[in-house]
Enzyme design. Sequence first.
Site, PDB file in Angstrom:
ATOM      1  N   ARG A  30      35.188  35.310  50.560  1.00  0.00           N
ATOM      2  CA  ARG A  30      35.985  36.170  51.457  1.00  0.00           C
ATOM      3  C   ARG A  30      35.211  37.419  51.828  1.00  0.00           C
ATOM      4  NH1 ARG A  30      40.597  37.407  47.704  1.00  0.00           N
ATOM      5  NH2 ARG A  30      41.256  38.821  49.336  1.00  0.00           N
ATOM      6  N   LYS A  35      44.534  36.366  38.063  1.00  0.00           N
ATOM      7  CA  LYS A  35      43.878  36.927  36.871  1.00  0.00           C
ATOM      8  C   LYS A  35      44.918  37.447  35.881  1.00  0.00           C
ATOM      9  CE  LYS A  35      41.390  39.061  39.849  1.00  0.00           C
ATOM     10  NZ  LYS A  35      40.492  39.568  40.865  1.00  0.00           N
ATOM     11  N   ASP A  66      38.919  32.212  41.563  1.00  0.00           N
ATOM     12  CA  ASP A  66      39.090  33.484  42.290  1.00  0.00           C
ATOM     13  C   ASP A  66      37.740  34.161  42.493  1.00  0.00           C
ATOM     14  OD1 ASP A  66      40.471  35.878  43.331  1.00  0.00           O
ATOM     15  OD2 ASP A  66      39.607  36.744  41.515  1.00  0.00           O
ATOM     16  N   HIS A 108      48.381  46.662  35.693  1.00  0.00           N
ATOM     17  CA  HIS A 108      47.231  46.448  36.572  1.00  0.00           C
ATOM     18  C   HIS A 108      47.292  47.435  37.728  1.00  0.00           C
ATOM     19  CE1 HIS A 108      43.995  44.264  38.521  1.00  0.00           C
ATOM     20  NE2 HIS A 108      44.646  44.442  39.655  1.00  0.00           N
ATOM     21  N   SER A 124      44.839  36.512  44.453  1.00  0.00           N
ATOM     22  CA  SER A 124      43.638  36.859  43.699  1.00  0.00           C
ATOM     23  C   SER A 124      44.006  37.732  42.494  1.00  0.00           C
ATOM     24  CB  SER A 124      42.679  37.597  44.639  1.00  0.00           C
ATOM     25  OG  SER A 124      41.667  38.245  43.935  1.00  0.00           O
TER      26      SER A 124
HETATM   27  N1  URA Z   1      41.553  42.961  43.950  1.00  0.00           N
HETATM   28  C1  URA Z   1      41.399  41.663  43.617  1.00  0.00           C
HETATM   29  O1  URA Z   1      41.284  41.326  42.437  1.00  0.00           O
HETATM   30  N2  URA Z   1      41.400  40.744  44.595  1.00  0.00           N
HETATM   31  C2  URA Z   1      41.545  41.053  45.915  1.00  0.00           C
HETATM   32  O2  URA Z   1      41.546  40.167  46.750  1.00  0.00           O
HETATM   33  C3  URA Z   1      41.691  42.403  46.243  1.00  0.00           C
HETATM   34  C4  URA Z   1      41.700  43.349  45.241  1.00  0.00           C
END
Ligand code: URA
Length: 447
Positions: A170, A189, A163, A84, A185
Amino acid sequence: MDYRMYDLIEKKKHNVTLTEDEILWMITEYTAGRIPDYQMSAMTMAIWFNGMTDEETTWLTMAMAKSGEMLDLSSIPGTKLDKHSTGGIGDKTTLIVTPILAALKVPVAKMSGRGLGFTGGTVDKLESIPGLRSDFSEEEFLRIVREVGFIDAAQTKELAPADKLLYALRDVTATVDSLPLIASSIMSKKLASGADRIVLDVKCGSGAFMQDPKSARELAGQMIRIGELAGRKVVAVISDMNEPLGHAVGNTVEVLEAMEVLRGKGEERLRELCLTIAVEMLQLSDQARSSREEAVEAVEETVRSGAAYEKFLEYVRAVGGDADYIRNAVEHVSGGEIPESPVETEQPVPVLSEKEGYLAACNNAEVGMTSVMLGAGREKKGDSIDMEAGILILKKLGDYVKKGETLAVLYTKKPEVLPAAKARLLAAYNISDEKPGTGPVILDILR
Ligand code: URA
């Protein structure tokens, strides 16, 4: 157990640690629409001010990961790897690293995003290949990983819906830039996507979330600890994002640059980052070599022998893409570092330097925004993109440029944006009389 959101906000406001049960309740209720946004906003702001312990951050991550479906990869034999990136400009590493790993018999089940704002998305880049599909049912997703060895797919189902809701909140309440909220966050995932081991590429610099190495290390450390507490091994590579990675920014242009690297050429820093991530992934896998040197040799050999490039073409064919398009397109590429005329339908427009001197600094987010203006990215979700639009950056930080020399080449079907795009790109670079020091692409590796 039922709680009152008011009491949880009061606790966090006074920096009292929340329990696992309280966090799970809060996320479950919020996802179900039973906690209003105004109360959740107060909570995220209290978290922004007071932070979270590692345990709280992990509980939040797990609660968000479990808020939707979790992908079960157990039908794919062996240890499954994922990678990632925290997002950057010109980042085509996934296109290079995943076929290298598959050629080494390391299964990679990767779900990638689409581009939004100034960062591009792997799925969009891949879809610039005619016919190629990225949306799969779960059965197809698992079958392709078993048969080809890797996949770079769009999400098969809604992972971590909590999320998605929390991120949107946010975004409008000035609470994106909170370390525990960013770490949870991203990791929610990743955990929901089911891989056993994960290599994170945490970007650092003017085109990244984390602007300085200290905060990039903190974010990386936080995500590694979440992984440990959740039973997943995580390694983080911290890499420079103070200028685009490689030369190409866009979709078709980035795929062609990725092919250059897979064919043993390509820009040095891009190559180095890809090979480093691939080595880290190999060493976390069932195919780990007994020393780092042997792992480096194995990764380099898959590129030298053409196995990684052939694996990429095998993937393209398996998902309906036109592998001959790639073979023909790479023939048009210079054979050197820079794809000279990667797209035929758009007139390349040079951007000439207005000054003489060293390229000393780059506002990389502005380079990303220039490519969005040209049509290569989306300003908002759902916008369509022009696959062939983009930028080839010919000069890199530390290079000397003469007045009137070509800094970059732009591709677009929107000639009306060219004056503003050229001005934006020129303004993104600072040209100085002093030769700047240029740092390495890999800033650190945290294990
Ligand atoms: N990428 C994400 O998936 N979440 C965040 O909060 C910041 C970057």
